[in-house]
Design an enzyme around this catalytic site. Structure first.
Site, mmCIF file in Angstrom:
data_model
loop_
_atom_site.group_PDB
_atom_site.id
_atom_site.type_symbol
_atom_site.label_atom_id
_atom_site.label_comp_id
_atom_site.label_asym_id
_atom_site.label_seq_id
_atom_site.Cartn_x
_atom_site.Cartn_y
_atom_site.Cartn_z
ATOM 1 N N TYR A 106 -14.548 1.382 10.287
ATOM 2 C CA TYR A 106 -13.109 1.697 10.346
ATOM 3 C C TYR A 106 -12.715 2.131 11.754
ATOM 4 O O TYR A 106 -11.777 1.595 12.346
ATOM 5 C CB TYR A 106 -12.794 2.795 9.339
ATOM 6 C CG TYR A 106 -11.324 3.179 9.250
ATOM 7 C CD1 TYR A 106 -10.371 2.270 8.789
ATOM 8 C CD2 TYR A 106 -10.897 4.454 9.614
ATOM 9 C CE1 TYR A 106 -9.028 2.628 8.698
ATOM 10 C CE2 TYR A 106 -9.561 4.819 9.515
ATOM 11 C CZ TYR A 106 -8.634 3.904 9.056
ATOM 12 O OH TYR A 106 -7.300 4.268 8.963
ATOM 13 N N ASP A 137 -3.883 -12.872 2.402
ATOM 14 C CA ASP A 137 -4.946 -12.203 3.141
ATOM 15 C C ASP A 137 -4.657 -12.425 4.620
ATOM 16 O O ASP A 137 -4.763 -13.556 5.114
ATOM 17 C CB ASP A 137 -6.297 -12.811 2.743
ATOM 18 C CG ASP A 137 -7.452 -12.179 3.511
ATOM 19 O OD1 ASP A 137 -7.208 -11.462 4.512
ATOM 20 O OD2 ASP A 137 -8.607 -12.411 3.110
ATOM 21 N N ASN A 143 -3.947 -12.299 14.100
ATOM 22 C CA ASN A 143 -2.899 -13.101 13.455
ATOM 23 C C ASN A 143 -1.537 -12.414 13.556
ATOM 24 O O ASN A 143 -0.509 -13.077 13.737
ATOM 25 C CB ASN A 143 -3.260 -13.357 11.988
ATOM 26 C CG ASN A 143 -4.435 -14.305 11.857
ATOM 27 O OD1 ASN A 143 -4.692 -15.110 12.756
ATOM 28 N ND2 ASN A 143 -5.161 -14.224 10.754
ATOM 29 N N ARG A 196 4.667 -15.709 18.881
ATOM 30 C CA ARG A 196 5.448 -16.914 18.527
ATOM 31 C C ARG A 196 6.926 -16.609 18.356
ATOM 32 O O ARG A 196 7.782 -17.396 18.701
ATOM 33 C CB ARG A 196 4.930 -17.492 17.199
ATOM 34 C CG ARG A 196 3.863 -18.520 17.326
ATOM 35 C CD ARG A 196 3.734 -19.374 16.068
ATOM 36 N NE ARG A 196 3.792 -18.708 14.790
ATOM 37 C CZ ARG A 196 2.764 -18.129 14.195
ATOM 38 N NH1 ARG A 196 1.599 -18.070 14.798
ATOM 39 N NH2 ARG A 196 2.897 -17.573 13.000
ATOM 40 N N ASP A 249 0.502 -8.831 1.437
ATOM 41 C CA ASP A 249 -0.584 -7.960 0.987
ATOM 42 C C ASP A 249 -1.530 -8.753 0.089
ATOM 43 O O ASP A 249 -1.085 -9.587 -0.696
ATOM 44 C CB ASP A 249 -0.009 -6.753 0.211
ATOM 45 C CG ASP A 249 -0.936 -5.547 0.239
ATOM 46 O OD1 ASP A 249 -2.090 -5.671 -0.203
ATOM 47 O OD2 ASP A 249 -0.500 -4.480 0.720
ATOM 48 N N GLY A 289 -3.874 -2.051 -2.383
ATOM 49 C CA GLY A 289 -2.461 -1.841 -2.712
ATOM 50 C C GLY A 289 -2.168 -2.271 -4.140
ATOM 51 O O GLY A 289 -3.059 -2.720 -4.866
ATOM 52 N N GLY A 294 0.831 -1.208 0.000
ATOM 53 C CA GLY A 294 0.000 0.000 0.000
ATOM 54 C C GLY A 294 0.861 1.252 0.000
ATOM 55 O O GLY A 294 2.096 1.191 -0.151
ATOM 56 N N LEU A 342 0.043 -2.971 9.139
ATOM 57 C CA LEU A 342 -0.525 -1.818 8.428
ATOM 58 C C LEU A 342 -1.741 -2.209 7.584
ATOM 59 O O LEU A 342 -2.447 -1.326 7.088
ATOM 60 C CB LEU A 342 0.530 -1.186 7.503
ATOM 61 C CG LEU A 342 1.428 -0.089 8.105
ATOM 62 C CD1 LEU A 342 2.290 -0.645 9.218
ATOM 63 C CD2 LEU A 342 2.301 0.543 7.032
HETATM 64 P P1 NAD Z 1 -3.447 1.712 1.625
HETATM 65 O O1 NAD Z 1 -4.847 1.344 1.267
HETATM 66 O O2 NAD Z 1 -2.583 2.296 0.581
HETATM 67 O O3 NAD Z 1 -2.678 0.458 2.243
HETATM 68 C C1 NAD Z 1 -3.324 -0.566 2.962
HETATM 69 C C2 NAD Z 1 -2.808 -1.891 2.443
HETATM 70 O O4 NAD Z 1 -3.410 -2.976 3.177
HETATM 71 C C3 NAD Z 1 -3.165 -2.118 0.971
HETATM 72 O O5 NAD Z 1 -1.998 -2.473 0.253
HETATM 73 C C4 NAD Z 1 -4.160 -3.270 1.006
HETATM 74 O O6 NAD Z 1 -4.134 -4.048 -0.171
HETATM 75 C C5 NAD Z 1 -3.705 -4.009 2.258
HETATM 76 N N1 NAD Z 1 -4.736 -4.876 2.852
HETATM 77 C C6 NAD Z 1 -5.995 -4.539 3.226
HETATM 78 N N2 NAD Z 1 -6.621 -5.618 3.729
HETATM 79 C C7 NAD Z 1 -5.738 -6.658 3.686
HETATM 80 C C8 NAD Z 1 -5.793 -8.025 4.070
HETATM 81 N N3 NAD Z 1 -6.915 -8.565 4.599
HETATM 82 N N4 NAD Z 1 -4.697 -8.788 3.888
HETATM 83 C C9 NAD Z 1 -3.563 -8.268 3.356
HETATM 84 N N5 NAD Z 1 -3.448 -6.989 2.971
HETATM 85 C C10 NAD Z 1 -4.530 -6.184 3.135
HETATM 86 O O7 NAD Z 1 -3.558 2.694 2.890
HETATM 87 P P2 NAD Z 1 -2.400 3.458 3.700
HETATM 88 O O8 NAD Z 1 -2.753 4.874 3.704
HETATM 89 O O9 NAD Z 1 -1.065 3.039 3.247
HETATM 90 O O10 NAD Z 1 -2.667 2.914 5.176
HETATM 91 C C11 NAD Z 1 -1.780 1.996 5.814
HETATM 92 C C12 NAD Z 1 -2.171 1.885 7.271
HETATM 93 O O11 NAD Z 1 -2.032 3.149 7.921
HETATM 94 C C13 NAD Z 1 -3.615 1.459 7.493
HETATM 95 O O12 NAD Z 1 -3.687 0.595 8.612
HETATM 96 C C14 NAD Z 1 -4.336 2.753 7.788
HETATM 97 O O13 NAD Z 1 -5.475 2.544 8.588
HETATM 98 C C15 NAD Z 1 -3.249 3.504 8.547
HETATM 99 N N6 NAD Z 1 -3.427 4.969 8.474
HETATM 100 C C16 NAD Z 1 -3.128 5.657 7.348
HETATM 101 C C17 NAD Z 1 -3.302 7.024 7.324
HETATM 102 C C18 NAD Z 1 -2.974 7.862 6.116
HETATM 103 O O14 NAD Z 1 -3.235 9.065 6.138
HETATM 104 N N7 NAD Z 1 -2.391 7.324 5.070
HETATM 105 C C19 NAD Z 1 -3.832 7.690 8.442
HETATM 106 C C20 NAD Z 1 -4.158 6.940 9.567
HETATM 107 C C21 NAD Z 1 -3.930 5.569 9.581
#
Ligand code: NAD
Length: 339
Positions: free
Chosen positions: A154, A64, A108, A115, A39, A44, A18, A82
């Site tokens: 969320y 996943d 997980n 672990r 991922d 992403g 992501g 993340l």
């Molecule tokens: P993003 O959507 O670009 O990245 C999230 C990634 O998680 C993606 O690549 C997606 O494919 C992957 N993903 C989602 N569900 C999944 C699953 N079940 N298994 C495997 N992969 C999975 O968003 P981001 O902005 O990079 O956010 C990353 C983290 O930071 C998140 O947890 C988000 O809540 C947190 N966050 C981001 C911001 C921001 O401003 N960017 C602010 C607050 C919190």
């Protein structure tokens, strides 16, 4: 952390393909770490990590994380969790998946940390404060979240993640760290991400009206991605359990952000005001005293510098992949979400 180790330190990064995850993987590789990136690409993209694939210290796996974290290596020093749907456009489209990645996915990730004896760094969010009644938001503020509202999948997923993380820390002795990230922007945000900065930039570069929800007086605090990554890296190396706010305390209104993007792009776009969204936070600004004290962290990149780097990236991306008409970025469709 694995001080004095003969093999490089190893981080598992869920959501590593992501926006934030890919920058984190890249930074850790630059620091000499081995990185396992997991991922499922729901939001992403492999293109975010394509330039890392040839690095022998980088391992990408489609997974996943609500099902499992497939990691063969017995040595794991840090698990960065993340993975999440992160934009309102996506988490409202996939609400159950959002709750599952915050619950089963976090479980997980914590089990892997237990672990392997790794430190678990949870990427939580300023959204745990909801529409805050205290300003700026300190980590001791418990928040004002609507548990049945349109953003609850969320906000509550992240609040549950935090509670689960603390439960593992207290009952199993897992070394944990919670980072509450405030709005972060920068290159590699998906063009159709739907969050405020990619939406405004894409609209400005395409000459479309910038759609501001409500009267635009609601505030946001915008942090450039390299600063947020500095904070995530510092958190892994600290003993601080958090939660720690990571965000830029320079507070600005949504209208000012839109005007600044129009000015910086030289676009002819107008600013269009559309109906406000339920539970849209009115004010958002981190108190970062804890991050300063515990991590020696504070943001360094100015809005102008960060915006220019982001604009260059989006201009290039839009030139190569013009959006189809009817895209989610069409005016009036997306809001001015936080994250
Ligand atoms: P993003 O959507 O670009 O990245 C999230 C990634 O998680 C993606 O690549 C997606 O494919 C992957 N993903 C989602 N569900 C999944 C699953 N079940 N298994 C495997 N992969 C999975 O968003 P981001 O902005 O990079 O956010 C990353 C983290 O930071 C998140 O947890 C988000 O809540 C947190 N966050 C981001 C911001 C921001 O401003 N960017 C602010 C607050 C919190």
């Amino acid at each position: 952390m694995n001080a004095g180790a003969t093999t490089p330190e190893h981080a598992v990064v869920t959501g590593g393909a992501g926006f934030l995850g890919s920058w984190l993987c890249e930074r850790l590789l630059d620091l000499g770490w081995r990185v396992s990136c997991l991922d499922n690409l729901v939001t992403g993209s492999r293109s975010n990590v394509a330039h890392l694939l040839a690095n022998p210290r980088f391992d990408y796996r489609g997974a996943d994380v609500t099902r499992e974290l497939p990691v063969d290596d017995a040595q794991v020093d840090v698990v960065y969790h993340l993975a999440s749907l992160a934009s309102p456009v996506h988490y409202q489209r996939l609400p159950v998946e959002t709750l599952l990645v915050g619950s089963s996915g976090t479980l997980n990730a914590l089990e892997l940390a237990r672990r392997t004896g790794a430190r678990l760094v949870l990427s939580s969010t300023s959204e745990v404060y909801g529409d805050p009644l205290e300003h700026p938001q300190t980590e001791t503020y418990w928040g004002n979240v609507n548990p049945v509202g349109e953003r609850s999948m969320y906000d509550e997923a992240k609040r549950f993640s935090e509670a689960l993380t603390m439960a593992f820390r207290r009952s199993s002795g897992v070394d944990t760290a919670i980072v509450r990230i405030f709005n972060t922007y920068g290159p590699r945000m998906a063009v159709d991400d739907g969050r405020m900065i990619p939406m405004f930039i894409s609209q400005a570069l395409r000459g479309l009206p910038l759609t501001v929800t409500g009267d635009g007086s609601q505030t946001r605090s915008l942090c450039f991605v390299s600063d947020t990554i500095d904070g995530l890296v510092a958190m892994a190396g600290a003993t601080e359990p958090g939660p720690v706010n990571i965000g830029n305390p320079a507070e600005t209104t949504v209208s000012e952000v839109a005007a600044s993007i129009v000015a910086r792009t030289g676009s002819d776009s107008m600013i269009e005001y559309v109906d406000g969204r339920p539970d849209d936070p009115q004010r958002r600004c981190p108190d970062i005293r804890r991050a300063r004290k515990a991590l020696g962290w504070e943001p360094r990149v100015s809005w102008e510098e960060g915006l220019d780097a982001t604009l260059r990236w989006f201009a290039d991306r839009l030139q190569r992949e013009p959006l189809a008409s009817g895209s989610r970025l069409a005016p009036g469709v997306a809001g001015t979400p936080g994250s």
